[in-house]
Design an enzyme around this catalytic site. Structure first.
Site, short mmCIF file in Angstrom:
data_model
loop_
_atom_site.label_atom_id
_atom_site.label_comp_id
_atom_site.label_asym_id
_atom_site.label_seq_id
_atom_site.Cartn_x
_atom_site.Cartn_y
_atom_site.Cartn_z
NE ARG A 305 56.67 51.55 22.24
CZ ARG A 305 55.95 52.48 22.86
NH1 ARG A 305 55.25 52.17 23.92
NH2 ARG A 305 55.95 53.72 22.42
NE ARG A 332 52.50 37.16 39.27
CZ ARG A 332 52.02 38.06 40.12
NH1 ARG A 332 52.33 37.98 41.41
NH2 ARG A 332 51.28 39.07 39.71
CD GLU A 422 51.60 35.75 46.43
OE1 GLU A 422 51.50 36.98 46.23
OE2 GLU A 422 51.48 34.91 45.53
CG ASP A 450 47.84 37.83 46.98
OD1 ASP A 450 46.66 37.50 47.15
OD2 ASP A 450 48.35 37.96 45.85
CG ASP A 622 47.23 42.88 41.58
OD1 ASP A 622 46.76 42.99 42.74
OD2 ASP A 622 48.42 42.57 41.37
#
Length: 714
Positions: A305, A332, A422, A450, A622
């Site tokens: 890919r 991030r 958050e 969060d 997560d």
């Protein structure tokens, strides 16, 4: 144990030095000595302030804890509480109105509302999938999920379901691109004449929505349309299995889907040392240079890919039209909290990981800035900065990137900043947070998980919190979500930046997502997170139905809907007469999510997992989901809703459940019956020591336990 090399006043892991000097620096024009001096100066100039800001968090938390403890047993005095928060500078005065002046922002951020993917950067295949999710098949989205009300069939192609997929897609086409006097359902021929698209000799109701075509105008192989800024490609092929059965030869409807994608170095990864960080940085480098590839086995065959190319068409005027083939990529970074052993300062201390991320991810992005047709067409780098507490920490991040730009020879404000709303101190001071980076802000968003974790930790001493499902029904959450949009609009983000909403965490429940997630664009969000490329394709339907900029105009006309006073309404349990069964069920649900996530994190270094809940519904877990679950159990333990013995019994019971769910994985190490593995201990630490974790974060425990396991060689 990594070997370290002296670089200026830094001790740097050898593998990090090799990556930076042999892979990241070549082609940027930055010399190695210049880079290491710049990073050393950044670490030693900004490190002390970083530590001071973290200490300020702890000092404020201690004052809030003491305030609640002093009033324990008395009814909560909301007015006195707000006054107290102002006295300790937790809640700051809101300044005069202003608008951001962020410049050179790509259209995907400023002017094209649409879905946004978040993907762990450590997995090259997932990162490529996310980048390539700019375009997705609507036919596949309907056929391969429960989007039309029933699960995807097993076995061979189901012609009946296929016919329903085609019919449903044509309903969408009629809604978004109606034709004069006919319907896409009845269409037999699409062609271009004199720069206009005709369908069975009839024009579109809105001819300006025709963007271009491929092939011969009398029998195009593709037709591109645009609605609310998003493109749709009609793909024609009468030799195709689907197109051969279609009266117009329409083989697929290809949606512009994930307009942007966040390549995540934070919550969805497990990067605890130089080895892990190099994997993350190397994949980011491949994306920025455009040469990332991954080879894997699929269906018994080797598949490689790579990044998709841009798409080219002929416009109505006969000129070439080029559309991006990949999502606009943001990266991030980590927040201000964690350090990483990959680099040590002159005193031998681990350096703040956020400073390392800032310098190295920006350095890597320079490769994109130096090439044509890459990620950003405006010469910008997009960094999402999470877990900042209040405007002082946002201003600190702004100054970090100013220093990074200076070291790397980039114009100031090349780096655009995403502020994740958050943390509670950011929510209640959001306008001032945006002001602190008003020339960088390109993104704000809400993150319920969060944000709730921080809500519980901040008010840990106030009393027992409601059950998690009931926390979401309290007034504070609606005020939090609305205020984020309202303040974003007041600060001029519409048409200049993204105002985002959080993740749909149930990747297998697409019918429910189609029903519910339309509320995000309706709320004024011009982007919202989805868990997969398929979900992005389906969520794109919402942005065709909702003109987000029209929503912005209406909201701005009517004024702010929510205020800080309601955001500060603590979601404590007003009803606490739960049965023993209800209490244990709540703890079991939390424990299953924690254990199912942590065992993968610690034992396998997997930072984002699909974990079945108590009802066997797969949920994307997560660190944010882990944080809220751990803090919730810690809160109930602290206030005696459940005791330590009950919680340990639940942890052991749910460890057996998680073991059973992973029984088919040959790499999996069961937690039961000994319950002495590092992963089980980590999960218990998060719960039993949750009250003392900084801001309730899971990172310190997870990193320590993962490093322990790696050092053991297991």
């Amino acid at each position: 144990m990594a070997d370290f090399l002296q670089k200026n006043d830094l001790q740097v892991a050898e593998e990090m030095v090799d990556f930076v000097e042999s892979k990241a620096l070549p082609g940027t024009g930055i010399e190695a000595t210049e880079f290491w001096k710049g990073l050393s100066d950044l670490v030693h100039d900004f490190g002390p302030e970083n530590r001071a800001l973290l200490q300020k968090r702890e000092d404020m938390q201690a004052k809030i804890d003491a305030w609640h403890v002093e009033r324990r047993g008395a009814p909560h005095d909301h007015e006195a509480y707000c006054t107290f928060l102002r006295e300790i500078d937790y809640l700051l005065p809101e300044g005069d109105d202003f608008e951001i002046d962020t410049a050179n922002v790509d259209d995907e951020i400023a002017r094209v509302p649409g879905p946004q993917l978040v993907v762990p950067i450590t997995n090259a295949r997932y990162a490529l999938n996310a980048a390539n999710a700019r375009w997705g098949s609507l036919y596949d989205g309907f056929y391969g999920t429960d989007a039309m009300g029933s699960p995807a069939p097993k076995g061979g192609y189901d012609q009946g379901r296929g016919a329903r997929v085609v019919a449903r897609a044509r309903v969408f086409l009629d809604e978004a691109f109606p034709i004069e006097k006919t319907s896409h359902a009845d269409a037999r021929r699409y062609y271009v004449r004199n720069g206009a698209l005709l369908v069975d000799d009839q024009p579109l109701v809105h001819p300006e929505k025709f963007v271009g075509y491929s092939g011969h105008p009398k029998a195009p192989t593709a037709v591109v349309l645009r609605n609310n800024g998003l493109h749709v490609e009609l793909f024609f092929d009468r030799t195709h299995a689907i197109g051969s059965r279609d009266q117009a030869g329409l083989a697929d409807v290809r949606m512009e889907s994930a307009v942007s994608a966040i390549m995540d170095c934070e919550d969805s990864v497990a990067c605890v040392d130089a080895e892990d960080k190099v994997v993350a940085y190397a994949n980011w480098l491949g994306l920025m240079k455009g040469d990332l590839k991954d080879t894997f086995e699929k269906g018994g065959q080797q598949v490689t890919r790579t990044l998709n190319a841009d798409r080219e068409y002929t416009g109505p005027d006969g000129m070439k039209v080029t559309l991006k083939g990949r999502a606009l990529m943001l990266v991030r970074n980590v927040g201000h909290l964690m350090t990483n052993p990959a680099i040590r300062d002159r005193e031998g201390n681990e350096v703040p990981e956020g400073l390392m991320d800032a310098m190295i991810t920006t350095l890597i992005a320079m490769h994109d800035l130096k090439r044509e047709g890459g990620n950003s067409l405006t010469g910008s780098v997009y960094v999402v900065k999470p877990k900042m507490h209040g405007p002082e920490e946002v201003a600190f991040a702004d100054r970090i990137f100013t220093r990074v730009e200076d070291v790397l020879g980039l114009p100031q404000f090349t780096v655009k900043l995403g502020i994740m709303d958050e943390e509670r101190r950011t929510s209640v001071n959001l306008k001032e947070c945006i002001r602190a980076a008003k020339s960088r802000v390109a993104f704000i968003n809400t993150g319920f998980l969060d944000r709730t974790g921080d809500e519980i930790h901040t008010s840990m001493e106030a009393g027992p919190f409601s059950r998690k499902d009931f926390i979401k029904r309290k007034a504070w959450i609606g005020a939090y979500e609305n205020q984020n949009v309202d303040i974003g609009l007041e600060c001029g983000l519409s048409g200049r930046a993204q105002i985002g909403k959080g993740m749909w965490a149930m990747p297998d429940l697409m019918a429910a997502m189609l029903e519910q997630k339309i509320e995000h664009p309706k709320s004024g969000a011009n982007c919202a997170w989805v868990p997969s490329p398929t979900a992005a394709t389906l969520h794109a339907l919402h942005y065709h139905r909702v003109d987000v900029f029209a929503v912005h105009a209406a909201l701005q006309k009517n004024g702010r809907r929510a205020y800080v006073d309601t955001v500060l309404d603590i979601p404590l349990a007003t009803y606490q007469k739960w049965t023993d069964a209800q209490k244990i069920r709540e703890v079991e649900n939390n424990a299953q999510g924690i254990l199912g996530y942590v065992v993968r994190w610690v034992d396998h270094g997997v930072g984002c997992s699909k974990v079945p809940d108590m009802n066997d519904v797969g949920l994307m877990e997560d660190r944010a989901t882990c944080r809220i679950s751990a803090q919730h159990v810690a809160n109930w333990l602290h206030h005696g809703v459940v005791d330590a013995q009950e919680v340990m019994q639940v942890m052991r019971k749910m460890a057996e459940v998680v073991d059973g769910q992973n029984a088919s994985d040959p790499q999996y190490k069961p937690m039961a019956p000994d319950y002495d593995g590092v992963a089980f201990q980590a999960a218990c630490d998060l719960v039993f020591k949750g009250r003392t974790q900084p801001s309730g974060y899971t990172e310190p425990v997870l990193h320590a336990r993962r490093l322990e396991l790696k050092a053991s060689g297991l």
